[in-house]
Design a protein around this motif. Structure first.
Motif, PDB file in Angstrom:
ATOM      1  N   LYS A   6       0.844  -1.191   0.000  1.00  0.00           N
ATOM      2  CA  LYS A   6       0.000   0.000   0.000  1.00  0.00           C
ATOM      3  C   LYS A   6       0.876   1.236   0.000  1.00  0.00           C
ATOM      4  O   LYS A   6       1.773   1.378   0.831  1.00  0.00           O
ATOM      5  CB  LYS A   6      -0.925   0.008   1.223  1.00  0.00           C
ATOM      6  CG  LYS A   6      -1.778   1.272   1.352  1.00  0.00           C
ATOM      7  CD  LYS A   6      -2.741   1.428   0.200  1.00  0.00           C
ATOM      8  CE  LYS A   6      -3.564   2.708   0.299  1.00  0.00           C
ATOM      9  NZ  LYS A   6      -4.437   2.896  -0.880  1.00  0.00           N
ATOM     10  N   GLU A  36      -9.690   0.513   1.436  1.00  0.00           N
ATOM     11  CA  GLU A  36      -8.428   1.073   0.943  1.00  0.00           C
ATOM     12  C   GLU A  36      -8.005   0.261  -0.282  1.00  0.00           C
ATOM     13  O   GLU A  36      -8.083  -0.967  -0.276  1.00  0.00           O
ATOM     14  CB  GLU A  36      -7.327   0.990   2.008  1.00  0.00           C
ATOM     15  CG  GLU A  36      -7.553   1.846   3.239  1.00  0.00           C
ATOM     16  CD  GLU A  36      -7.219   3.311   3.006  1.00  0.00           C
ATOM     17  OE1 GLU A  36      -6.773   3.647   1.884  1.00  0.00           O
ATOM     18  OE2 GLU A  36      -7.415   4.110   3.935  1.00  0.00           O
ATOM     19  N   THR A  54      -4.818  -0.104   8.464  1.00  0.00           N
ATOM     20  CA  THR A  54      -4.727   0.040   7.008  1.00  0.00           C
ATOM     21  C   THR A  54      -4.856  -1.308   6.333  1.00  0.00           C
ATOM     22  O   THR A  54      -5.596  -1.463   5.344  1.00  0.00           O
ATOM     23  CB  THR A  54      -3.379   0.693   6.620  1.00  0.00           C
ATOM     24  OG1 THR A  54      -3.287   1.979   7.224  1.00  0.00           O
ATOM     25  CG2 THR A  54      -3.256   0.827   5.115  1.00  0.00           C
TER      26      THR A  54
END
Length: 352
Positions: free
Chosen positions: A11, A53, A44
């Motif tokens: 990410k 996300e 996350t």
């Protein structure tokens, strides 16, 4: 129900990379906990599984389906957040069934699924109440009930107990453990509280700065950590760490004014190491190395004495029984050398 598999998941936010090539497999029906300090990437990573996300690189699958590019609604997951996010004008029953109603499910099906979630969470007497008339723990149970009625393949929990007081946290931990046992669903749970991780998890994933440090069963991580970070993070109070050096085929620890034959193959002469020792493995002994007691915590059946060595290093000792150390005392300590762990001071890797 289905397992979850992450392969080389990355990410990035612009030029900043926050998740670094995570590989992880969570078995069908497993309770997996992501744990680590603030900013380590655990929430996350959970949001990436949920589809909230975007995954920059790598792949993610739930069961046999590749969900990497799927929208959240298509993934078959349900998420329980730190905030309850209940509609204040709706009753408990209406809150739990609202998602199914909006998706056009038949009324009879909604009634049946809400009734089942109500039974599991023991919410029968609260169905006609609105959120304002509920305690924090009851609101969180409604939030979990709303997830149950959706019948997801995977449940995702993002620090769901953070807003509760200490007593309610313990109560809700038991509720969530019982829920997992009853419905047998795959669950992924994020927390910074290692006590929650130890008591709930089948598998713990320890994260630091977007990397996985170690994966394993709770007692496996406690008894056999791979590095100093995991050893210090898993366990409460934290493991004691004392600086030492390899000298003359032994580990010399200045703060203990002693050298030890440790049960591992030692690195070369002069290597700087860290000796790790858990509080419960240290005993007060008049014949041992003496240290000043700076503070004590009496917790009923257990007390913790915070000692300061001559070189200023802190040592925590766990005590039981009727006679315990007091602040201001000077006491000696001893410990079984076979209970110690040794870490390379530079790399922090475990020396085995």
């Amino acid at each position: 129900m289905s397992g979850v598999k992450l392969q080389n998941v990355i990410k990035r936010y612009g030029d900043v990379q926050v998740i670094h090539g995570v590989d992880l497999e969570i078995e069908d029906g497993e309770f997996c906990v992501f744990v680590g300090p603030s900013g380590c990437g655990k929430s996350t990573l959970l949001r990436m599984v949920a589809g909230l996300e975007e995954t920059t690189e790598g792949s993610m699958s739930i069961g046999a389906r590749d969900v990497t590019k799927m929208d959240p609604a298509e993934r078959g997951v349900a998420m329980v957040f730190q905030t309850y996010a209940l509609y204040p004008h709706m009753t408990v029953k209406e809150n739990m069934g609202f998602g199914l109603k909006m998706n056009g499910h038949p009324k009879a099906e909604i009634e049946a699924k809400v009734a089942e979630a109500t039974r599991i969470l023991k919410l029968e007497e609260y169905l006609k109440r609105k959120p304002a008339a509920l305690s924090g723990g009851q609101r969180q149970r409604v939030s979990i009930g709303r997830a149950i009625v959706r019948g997801p393949e995977v449940f995702l929990f993002d620090e769901p107990l953070s807003n509760l007081d200490a007593e309610l946290r313990v109560e809700m931990r038991v509720e969530i453990a019982r829920l997992h046992k009853e419905i047998g669903a795959t669950m992924i749970y994020v927390t910074h509280d290692q006590v929650e991780a130890m008591t709930l998890a089948d598998k713990i994933v320890v994260l630091r700065k977007g990397f996985i440090e170690q994966v394993g069963a709770p007692l496996e991580l406690y008894r056999d950590p791979d590095n100093k970070f995991v050893a210090g993070f898993i366990g409460s109070p934290a493991m004691n760490f004392l600086e030492g050096v390899v000298k003359g085929g032994r580990v010399h620890v200045p703060s203990l004014q002693n050298s030890f034959d440790v049960p591992v193959a030692l690195p070369p002469e002069g290597t700087e190491v860290t000796l790790g020792l858990r509080p419960e493995h240290i005993e007060v002994d008049p014949a041992g190395d003496t240290h000043d007691i700076d503070l004590t915590e009496a917790l009923g059946g257990t007390s913790y004495a915070y000692l300061v060595s001559a070189s200023g290093e802190k040592i925590i000792v766990e005590e039981h029984g009727d006679e315990r150390s007091q602040e201001g005392m000077r006491v000696g300590i001893k410990f079984p050398v076979e209970r110690t762990m040794l870490f390379d001071r530079k790399s922090e890797a475990r020396i085995r």
